[in-house]
Design a protein around this motif. Structure first.
Motif, mmCIF file in Angstrom:
data_model
loop_
_atom_site.group_PDB
_atom_site.id
_atom_site.type_symbol
_atom_site.label_atom_id
_atom_site.label_comp_id
_atom_site.label_asym_id
_atom_site.label_seq_id
_atom_site.Cartn_x
_atom_site.Cartn_y
_atom_site.Cartn_z
ATOM 1 N N GLU A 383 0.862 -1.170 0.000
ATOM 2 C CA GLU A 383 0.000 0.000 0.000
ATOM 3 C C GLU A 383 0.905 1.228 0.000
ATOM 4 O O GLU A 383 1.882 1.263 0.760
ATOM 5 N N LEU A 386 -0.660 8.337 -1.880
ATOM 6 C CA LEU A 386 -0.567 9.225 -3.028
ATOM 7 C C LEU A 386 -0.055 10.586 -2.542
ATOM 8 O O LEU A 386 -0.507 11.089 -1.529
ATOM 9 N N LYS A 419 -1.729 -1.179 -3.870
ATOM 10 C CA LYS A 419 -2.920 -0.385 -3.560
ATOM 11 C C LYS A 419 -2.521 1.066 -3.333
ATOM 12 O O LYS A 419 -1.615 1.336 -2.540
ATOM 13 N N LEU A 420 -3.184 1.963 -4.028
ATOM 14 C CA LEU A 420 -2.961 3.386 -3.796
ATOM 15 C C LEU A 420 -3.904 3.819 -2.688
ATOM 16 O O LEU A 420 -5.091 3.508 -2.734
ATOM 17 N N VAL A 421 -3.365 4.479 -1.682
ATOM 18 C CA VAL A 421 -4.222 4.925 -0.581
ATOM 19 C C VAL A 421 -4.033 6.426 -0.358
ATOM 20 O O VAL A 421 -3.007 6.986 -0.723
#
Lengths: 444, 144
Positions: A383, A386, A419-421
Motif C-alpha cells: 500500500e 498518493l 494499492k494506492l491509498v
C-alpha cells in the motif's frame, strides 16, 4: 573418472561413518576441520587481517568453543568484497559460482571448486537417502535452475544418489503434472507454496495424486512454512514432506534436512559448526532458546565462511535422535533478525520496494508491506500513499498502479498487489512508520 | 465558461467520506451535487459546492489528496430530449466525455461534463449556442 560409492538399498545411511558419529567424534572432527579452515582462510588477506587482529592461529584452536574467538562474517562482508574478495583459492581452481540476485546492492557471489561441488552433492544425496530415496526412485525438481542453488544443488545430489532425475525447473504446472504421471516421479522438490499450487491444478485437471501418481516423498524448503502448512501439504498429496534448509553462502540446499522422525532438521556437523547466538549480545544462547543461527563451513575450499551470521532465528531441539544420527537437530526457521522477507522462496528487503516507490513523484514516501497467506498462497500487498492527486481520472490512477506493479515485479521477481491509498492513512507506531506486517500463518 | 469541481481521493474504508463532508460543513459550503462511483480499493468523490476554491484550500490543509479541475456545466431546458440534443452536438464535434453527471437547479437541467478537449468544447458550445454556466451564474441560480 572418480566413482562415488553408493551403499546397498537396505542401508539406512548414505554415509554411515559420518552420519552415525558420536558427539565426541563429531567434535573432534570439527576441531580438526576448523583448524584446516582457519589455515585456508589465512591465505586470504581480508580474513588474515581479521584473524591476526583477533590473535587466532590454526594451532590455537583446541576445542569447538575456541570458535568464539573468531570474528563474525556478515552478508555485508560478501557485498563489500564482491565478487571474489573472500576467495581462499586461486580462481583457476574454481569451477562454478552461484550468485544472489543482488538487487539491494552488490550481489553475493559464492565460488566452488570441484571438491566443493562433490561434497555438496554428497550432502544432498545424504539427505535424500535419509528420507528413504534410493537409486530406483525418480526425482523431479521444480526449482529454478541457474544462479539459484535449489536447481543445480538438488540436481547433482539426486544424480549422486543414482536416481533418475527430471530437471523440470520452475513453473508450468500442467507440464510438471504430466512429467509426474508419465515418468512415475516418486520424489518432488518444491517450495511449499508451489506444492499447493500444483495440487490446485491437479484438482482442476481431475488428477488424484494418490491414484494417478507414484509420489511418495516431497522435499520442501527455501520458504518459511509452519508445521500446519506441512501437515496440509502431506494430506493433500498423501505423501511425507520433509523440510530442507540451505543457503547459497554455505553451498545451497543440503546444509540441514529432516530425517523420518520429522522432529527438527539435522544440520551436518561434519560440514558446519552450528551456533545459536543472541542477535544483540552475540553470546551463545542455551539449547532450546531462540537465537540467530551462525554457521561456519568447515569443509569448503573456495570460499569457507567463518561464523557467518545467517540472520535466521531458530533454536536447538536436541543432539540425539532415534534415527541414530547425533548431528544437531535445529527447529524450523522462526523468523529473521533483520528486515529480510522470504516470499515464495525469494528473498526481499523492504529497501528494494522503497527504492522503486521513490521513483514515482506521484507517490508519497509512506508505504506498508503486508504479507498474507490466502488459501495457502503467500502474497505481498504494497500500500502506498498518493502524494498529489494528479488526475481525477480512474483510468490514469489504474495506469499508475499498473506501472508501479510492473516495476516492483522487475525488482523483486514476484508480482505484488499494489494499492494506492490517500495521504495520511497508513499506520504510524510511536511516530515511526510501520513498514512490514507479516500476517502469514508461518510465524504464528 | 467553466466551473471548478472538487475531486477528493478517498479509500474504501468506512468513515472516509464523512471526513471530507465534515470539512465542507465546517467551511459552511453548500453542496449542489456530488457523485461517488463504486470502484475497488479507492474512490474519487466529486463535488460541486459553493466557494469551491476556499473548499479546495481547506481540504488541502486538512491533508486530503484533492484536485480542483475545470468542468463544463451545460444548462439545458427541463424537458425530455434536451440532454440528448446537447450531447449529440458535442458528440458530432468529436468531443469525448471522460465523465458526466447531472442535477436540476432553478428549473434547468445542469449537465456537468469533464473532457480532455475543453478548449475545443468551448468553441463548439459558442458556435452551437449552447448555454454553459459560469461560477457566478451558478451562484445566482442557487439564490434564485
Amino acid at each position: 573418472m572418480i566413482k562415488f560409492p553408493v551403499p546397498d538399498d537396505s542401508c539406512e545411511y548414505f554415509d554411515k561413518e559420518h552420519e552415525t558419529m558420536t558427539r565426541e567424534q563429531i567434535e573432534a572432527l570439527q576441531v580438526e576441520r576448523l583448524r584446516d579452515t582457519v589455515r585456508r582462510c589465512m591465505s586470504n588477506p581480508i580474513y588474515k587481517k581479521r584473524l591476526d587482529d583477533a590473535g587466532v592461529t590454526p594451532e590455537s584452536i583446541n576445542s569447538v568453543a575456541d570458535i568464539r574467538r573468531i570474528p563474525f562474517t556478515t552478508k555485508a562482508d560478501l557485498r563489500d568484497n564482491y565478487p571474489f574478495g573472500l576467495s581462499c583459492v586461486p580462481l583457476r581452481d574454481c569451477v562454478r559460482l552461484h550468485s544472489s540476485s543482488g538487487t539491494t546492492g552488490n550481489p553475493t557471489v559464492i565460488l566452488h571448486t570441484q571438491n566443493d561441488l562433490d561434497e555438496w552433492a554428497n550432502q544432498v544425496a545424504r539427505n535424500l537417502w535419509m528420507v528413504g530415496l534410493r537409486p530406483s526412485d525418480v526425482f523431479q525438481n521444480s526449482s529454478g535452475y541457474g544462479m539459484f542453488t535449489g536447481g543445480l544443488g538438488f540436481q547433482y545430489g539426486a544424480e549422486r544418489l543414482g536416481m533418475l532425475t527430471v530437471p523440470a525447473a520452475a513453473g508450468n504446472s500442467l507440464r510438471q503434472i504430466k512429467f509426474m504421471k508419465d515418468f512415475d516421479t516418486t520424489a518432488l522438490h518444491a517450495v511449499p507454496s508451489y506444492v499447493t499450487r500444483l495440487y490446485e491444478v491437479m484438482q482442476q485437471e481431475g488428477v488424484d495424486p494418490r491414484k494417478d501418481t507414484k509420489l511418495k516423498v516431497l522435499a520442501i524448503g527455501a520458504e518459511p512454512h509452519s508445521e500446519e502448512q506441512r501437515q496440509r501439504i502431506q494430506n493433500m498429496l498423501g505423501v511425507k514432506a520433509y523440510n530442507s534448509f540451505g543457503m547459497s553462502e554455505m553451498c545451497g540446499p543440503g546444509v540441514g534436512f529432516e530425517c523420518k522422525e520429522q522432529n527438527g532438521l539435522h544440520f551436518w556437523e561434519d560440514y558446519y559448526i552450528v551456533e545459536i547466538v543472541d542477535p544483540e549480545t552475540l553470546e551463545p544462547v542455551p539449547d532450546g532458546e531462540i537465537g540467530e543461527l551462525v554457521l561456519t563451513s568447515i569443509k569448503r575450499e573456495a570460499m569457507p565462511l567463518l561464523r557467518y551470521r545467517t540472520r535466521d532465528l531458530t533454536r536447538v531441539l536436541g543432539r540425539t535422535c532415534p534415527c541414530g544420527r547425533n548431528h544437531v537437530r535445529i527447529d524450523r526457521m522462526k523468523g529473521r533478525s533483520d528486515d529480510m522477507m522470504v516470499l515464495r522462496g525469494v528473498n526481499i528487503f523492504p529497501i528494494q520496494i522503497e527504492k522503486i516507490l521513490m521513483n514515482f513523484k506521484e507517490l508519497a514516501s509512506n508505504y506498508l508491506i503486508t504479507l498474507t497467506t490466502d488459501e495457502d498462497n503467500d502474497n505481498m500487498t504494497v500500500e502506498v500513499e498518493l502524494e498529489e492527486l494528479f488526475t481525477d481520472d480512474y483510468a490514469r490512477l489504474q495506469d499508475l498502479k499498473r506501472e508501479v506493479t510492473r516495476q516492483l515485479k522487475d525488482e523483486i521477481l514476484l508480482t505484488p498487489i499494489v494499492k494506492l491509498v490517500p495521504k495520511g492513512t497508513l499506520p504510524v507506531s510511536d511516530g515511526k512508520a510501520v513498514r512490514v506486517v507479516d500476517k502469514r500463518k508461518v510465524y504464528q | 465558461m467553466t466551473i471548478r469541481q472538487i475531486s477528493v481521493f478517498i479509500d474504501d474504508k468506512a468513515g472516509s467520506l464523512v471526513k471530507v463532508l465534515d470539512v465542507l460543513k465546517e467551511g459552511g459550503h453548500q453542496i449542489l451535487t456530488s457523485t461517488l462511483a463504486d470502484s475497488p480499493e479507492f474512490a474519487i468523490y466529486r463535488v460541486l459546492c459553493t466557494d469551491a476554491e476556499r473548499a479546495f484550500k481547506s481540504l488541502k490543509a486538512a491533508g486530503f489528496n484533492v484536485l480542483l479541475p475545470d468542468v463544463l456545466a451545460l444548462a439545458v431546458a427541463d424537458e425530455p430530449g434536451s440532454a440528448a440534443s446537447a450531447i449529440r452536438i458535442l458528440s458530432d464535434a468529436g468531443i469525448s466525455i471522460r465523465y458526466m453527471y447531472s442535477f436540476r437547479l432553478a428549473n434547468k437541467g445542469i449537465l456537468v461534463i469533464r473532457t480532455d478537449q475543453t478548449d475545443r468544447a468551448k468553441e463548439v458550445i459558442i458556435l452551437n449556442k449552447l448555454q454553459a454556466v459560469s461560477e457566478s451564474e451558478l451562484s445566482a441560480m442557487i439564490k434564485a
